[in-house]
Motif scaffolding. Structure first.
Motif, mmCIF file in Angstrom:
data_model
loop_
_atom_site.group_PDB
_atom_site.id
_atom_site.type_symbol
_atom_site.label_atom_id
_atom_site.label_comp_id
_atom_site.label_asym_id
_atom_site.label_seq_id
_atom_site.Cartn_x
_atom_site.Cartn_y
_atom_site.Cartn_z
ATOM 1 N N GLY A 13 0.829 -1.198 0.000
ATOM 2 C CA GLY A 13 0.000 0.000 0.000
ATOM 3 C C GLY A 13 0.867 1.252 0.000
ATOM 4 O O GLY A 13 0.594 2.210 -0.723
ATOM 5 N N TYR A 14 1.891 1.170 0.790
ATOM 6 C CA TYR A 14 2.783 2.331 0.898
ATOM 7 C C TYR A 14 3.507 2.597 -0.417
ATOM 8 O O TYR A 14 3.633 3.750 -0.854
ATOM 9 C CB TYR A 14 3.789 2.104 2.031
ATOM 10 C CG TYR A 14 4.528 3.354 2.415
ATOM 11 C CD1 TYR A 14 3.916 4.315 3.215
ATOM 12 C CD2 TYR A 14 5.823 3.580 1.977
ATOM 13 C CE1 TYR A 14 4.593 5.468 3.570
ATOM 14 C CE2 TYR A 14 6.502 4.731 2.334
ATOM 15 C CZ TYR A 14 5.891 5.668 3.122
ATOM 16 O OH TYR A 14 6.560 6.808 3.473
ATOM 17 N N ASP A 15 3.956 1.521 -1.056
ATOM 18 C CA ASP A 15 4.569 1.666 -2.383
ATOM 19 C C ASP A 15 3.616 2.366 -3.336
ATOM 20 O O ASP A 15 4.004 3.277 -4.077
ATOM 21 C CB ASP A 15 4.873 0.283 -2.997
ATOM 22 C CG ASP A 15 6.019 -0.420 -2.299
ATOM 23 O OD1 ASP A 15 6.844 0.279 -1.680
ATOM 24 O OD2 ASP A 15 6.076 -1.658 -2.365
ATOM 25 N N LEU A 16 2.374 1.919 -3.312
ATOM 26 C CA LEU A 16 1.373 2.486 -4.221
ATOM 27 C C LEU A 16 1.183 3.967 -3.940
ATOM 28 O O LEU A 16 1.103 4.786 -4.868
ATOM 29 C CB LEU A 16 0.047 1.739 -4.093
ATOM 30 C CG LEU A 16 0.068 0.294 -4.597
ATOM 31 C CD1 LEU A 16 -1.234 -0.405 -4.254
ATOM 32 C CD2 LEU A 16 0.326 0.237 -6.095
ATOM 33 N N LEU A 17 1.131 4.295 -2.652
ATOM 34 C CA LEU A 17 1.005 5.703 -2.268
ATOM 35 C C LEU A 17 2.116 6.522 -2.904
ATOM 36 O O LEU A 17 1.889 7.569 -3.507
ATOM 37 C CB LEU A 17 1.057 5.816 -0.747
ATOM 38 C CG LEU A 17 0.991 7.237 -0.169
ATOM 39 C CD1 LEU A 17 -0.369 7.856 -0.431
ATOM 40 C CD2 LEU A 17 1.294 7.238 1.320
ATOM 41 N N LYS A 18 3.337 6.039 -2.793
ATOM 42 C CA LYS A 18 4.503 6.735 -3.361
ATOM 43 C C LYS A 18 4.386 6.836 -4.871
ATOM 44 O O LYS A 18 4.716 7.859 -5.477
ATOM 45 C CB LYS A 18 5.803 5.985 -3.012
ATOM 46 C CG LYS A 18 6.175 6.036 -1.556
ATOM 47 C CD LYS A 18 6.498 7.447 -1.120
ATOM 48 C CE LYS A 18 5.856 7.743 0.215
ATOM 49 N NZ LYS A 18 5.859 9.150 0.572
ATOM 50 N N ARG A 19 3.912 5.750 -5.479
ATOM 51 C CA ARG A 19 3.818 5.765 -6.931
ATOM 52 C C ARG A 19 2.699 6.683 -7.397
ATOM 53 O O ARG A 19 2.799 7.310 -8.460
ATOM 54 C CB ARG A 19 3.643 4.336 -7.453
ATOM 55 C CG ARG A 19 4.947 3.550 -7.293
ATOM 56 C CD ARG A 19 4.746 2.073 -7.415
ATOM 57 N NE ARG A 19 4.390 1.676 -8.758
ATOM 58 C CZ ARG A 19 3.952 0.461 -9.075
ATOM 59 N NH1 ARG A 19 3.806 -0.454 -8.131
ATOM 60 N NH2 ARG A 19 3.659 0.158 -10.310
ATOM 61 N N PHE A 20 1.635 6.801 -6.613
ATOM 62 C CA PHE A 20 0.603 7.790 -6.932
ATOM 63 C C PHE A 20 1.217 9.174 -6.913
ATOM 64 O O PHE A 20 1.011 9.976 -7.811
ATOM 65 C CB PHE A 20 -0.559 7.728 -5.933
ATOM 66 C CG PHE A 20 -1.653 6.781 -6.347
ATOM 67 C CD1 PHE A 20 -2.433 7.064 -7.457
ATOM 68 C CD2 PHE A 20 -1.899 5.628 -5.642
ATOM 69 C CE1 PHE A 20 -3.452 6.206 -7.855
ATOM 70 C CE2 PHE A 20 -2.914 4.753 -6.035
ATOM 71 C CZ PHE A 20 -3.685 5.046 -7.137
ATOM 72 N N GLU A 21 1.981 9.428 -5.875
ATOM 73 C CA GLU A 21 2.593 10.752 -5.724
ATOM 74 C C GLU A 21 3.590 11.046 -6.844
ATOM 75 O O GLU A 21 3.588 12.127 -7.423
ATOM 76 C CB GLU A 21 3.298 10.858 -4.363
ATOM 77 C CG GLU A 21 2.318 11.086 -3.216
ATOM 78 C CD GLU A 21 2.960 10.872 -1.843
ATOM 79 O OE1 GLU A 21 4.183 10.658 -1.774
ATOM 80 O OE2 GLU A 21 2.226 10.911 -0.847
ATOM 81 N N ASP A 22 4.435 10.040 -7.131
ATOM 82 C CA ASP A 22 5.537 10.293 -8.052
ATOM 83 C C ASP A 22 5.138 10.177 -9.520
ATOM 84 O O ASP A 22 5.623 10.930 -10.354
ATOM 85 C CB ASP A 22 6.689 9.312 -7.778
ATOM 86 C CG ASP A 22 7.234 9.477 -6.367
ATOM 87 O OD1 ASP A 22 6.963 10.516 -5.750
ATOM 88 O OD2 ASP A 22 7.915 8.552 -5.887
ATOM 89 N N HIS A 23 4.291 9.182 -9.830
ATOM 90 C CA HIS A 23 4.061 8.900 -11.245
ATOM 91 C C HIS A 23 2.677 9.302 -11.716
ATOM 92 O O HIS A 23 2.524 9.937 -12.752
ATOM 93 C CB HIS A 23 4.300 7.416 -11.542
ATOM 94 C CG HIS A 23 5.668 6.965 -11.144
ATOM 95 N ND1 HIS A 23 6.792 7.516 -11.727
ATOM 96 C CD2 HIS A 23 6.098 6.074 -10.233
ATOM 97 C CE1 HIS A 23 7.863 6.947 -11.171
ATOM 98 N NE2 HIS A 23 7.472 6.081 -10.263
ATOM 99 N N LEU A 24 1.652 8.912 -10.980
ATOM 100 C CA LEU A 24 0.297 9.255 -11.401
ATOM 101 C C LEU A 24 -0.150 10.587 -10.818
ATOM 102 O O LEU A 24 -1.236 11.050 -11.110
ATOM 103 C CB LEU A 24 -0.705 8.170 -10.984
ATOM 104 C CG LEU A 24 -0.533 6.749 -11.515
ATOM 105 C CD1 LEU A 24 -1.855 6.016 -11.449
ATOM 106 C CD2 LEU A 24 -0.014 6.726 -12.930
#
Lengths: 184, 184
Positions: B18-29
């Motif tokens: 979940g935390y990875d996804l959070l970061k990827r939302f912030e950084d990529h999406l």
DNA sequence: TATTGATATGCAATAAGTTGCATATTACTG
DNA sequence: CAGTAATATGCAACTTATTGCATATCAATA
């Protein structure tokens, strides 16, 4: 919440019924704010309870009564307070971009068709905006001064639509190359 | 719902917590989709219940266990179905435009300051995007082909930011004339 | 050594928005 | 004369998102 403020903004310009507001959302704020009739009626009820707006019943022969809402002093104050205070950046949610991001999973021809449709919708929207802009530029200086701020929101629409179209063309161009290549 | 599909999209690229996804939302999406950690964790739970994703616990010494989520076949299928079917047009909600629309009620200097801040935020964002674009254009042909679709979403960001800035300049220009005029 | 920031996860209450249903009139179209 | 669209309003159920709180570790900083 900001539907509240959008409604206050509309009522500040002119009193109206829920239905009027719905139309004005569609016609004027449509580019940057949407609300369903259910949302609007519910919000008006809440705002009336909270004394931000007044309500006059206008009896109509045969037709059901209209409820005409007007700003109260308290509503006017709430609006100007909101306008004064800085906003936090709004959150973006664009499902089309998620889809493009996962585009390698999609059928390219289908995606292309969707993008063509997307581009054409935005072209139509741009035409509409440009027509309104033309109307504005041909209106009196007085009118222009009055509508200066709403006109700036129209400009946002025009610039935004042009950007949409420009991007769509890029994507279409890419997808067309892809599908052409695949058929060789 | 589309947070579901955004998460499926991210997991399709790479498994993660979940935390990875959070970061990827912030950084990529980040440019086109936002989600809070609460939303993400709740959504993952729902999706796990719905068998769209699997979950492997990775024990870590001392630290709490990581929950690494992966797509199931069912999840992969749900994603590709979603990607195939056409979207309805997303709703726009831009509070800044509501504010500008009601701008005659605002203190012009204050509004100007907010617009300057708005422009500068978007300029910074544009710089970030341009740097990523540069990186992409300097990467290998293979990498470029792999990332072609995500790159198109980056292009949306770049074109969109330029449009924001262009519009902001117009508004700033108008407000500066106004405030200058008022001080004469 | 105390604090802050990043990692990592989650619940509960509330607010906001969507979907489906429901009603009633008027005016126009076929 | 039947059907459709526009006017005009609203409830109820459900989904989605926000806000506030809560916990626990590790690494770096002051």
């Amino acid at each position: 919440m900001s539907l509240k403020h959008a409604i206050l903004t509309l009522l500040e310009t002119e009193d109206g019924t829920g239905y009027d507001l719905l139309k004005r959302f569609e016609d004027h704020l449509g580019y940057f704010w949407n609300a369903s009739h259910q949302q609007i009626y519910a919000q008006l009820k809440t705002m009336h309870k909270g004394a931000l707006i007044d309500c006059q019943l206008e009896a109509q022969d045969d037709k059901p009564d209209k409820k005409i809402y007007t700003l109260t002093d308290s509503g006017r104050q709430a609006l100007s307070e909101w306008v004064q205070q800085p906003l936090k950046l709004g959150k973006v949610k664009d499902a089309l971009l998620v889809k493009i991001y996962a585009g390698h999973l999609a059928n390219k021809e289908q995606l292309l068709e969707e993008m063509l449709h997307y581009r054409d919708s935005h072209k139509r929207m741009l035409q509409t905006f440009l027509a309104i802009e033309d109307e504005y530029r041909n209106s009196s200086k007085k009118k222009q001064q009055e509508l200066a701020m709403p006109f700036l929101t129209l400009r946002r629409g025009i610039i935004g639509e042009k950007a949409c179209i420009e991007w769509a063309e890029e994507v279409i161009n890419y997808l067309q190359k892809q599908t052409a290549g695949a058929n060789k």
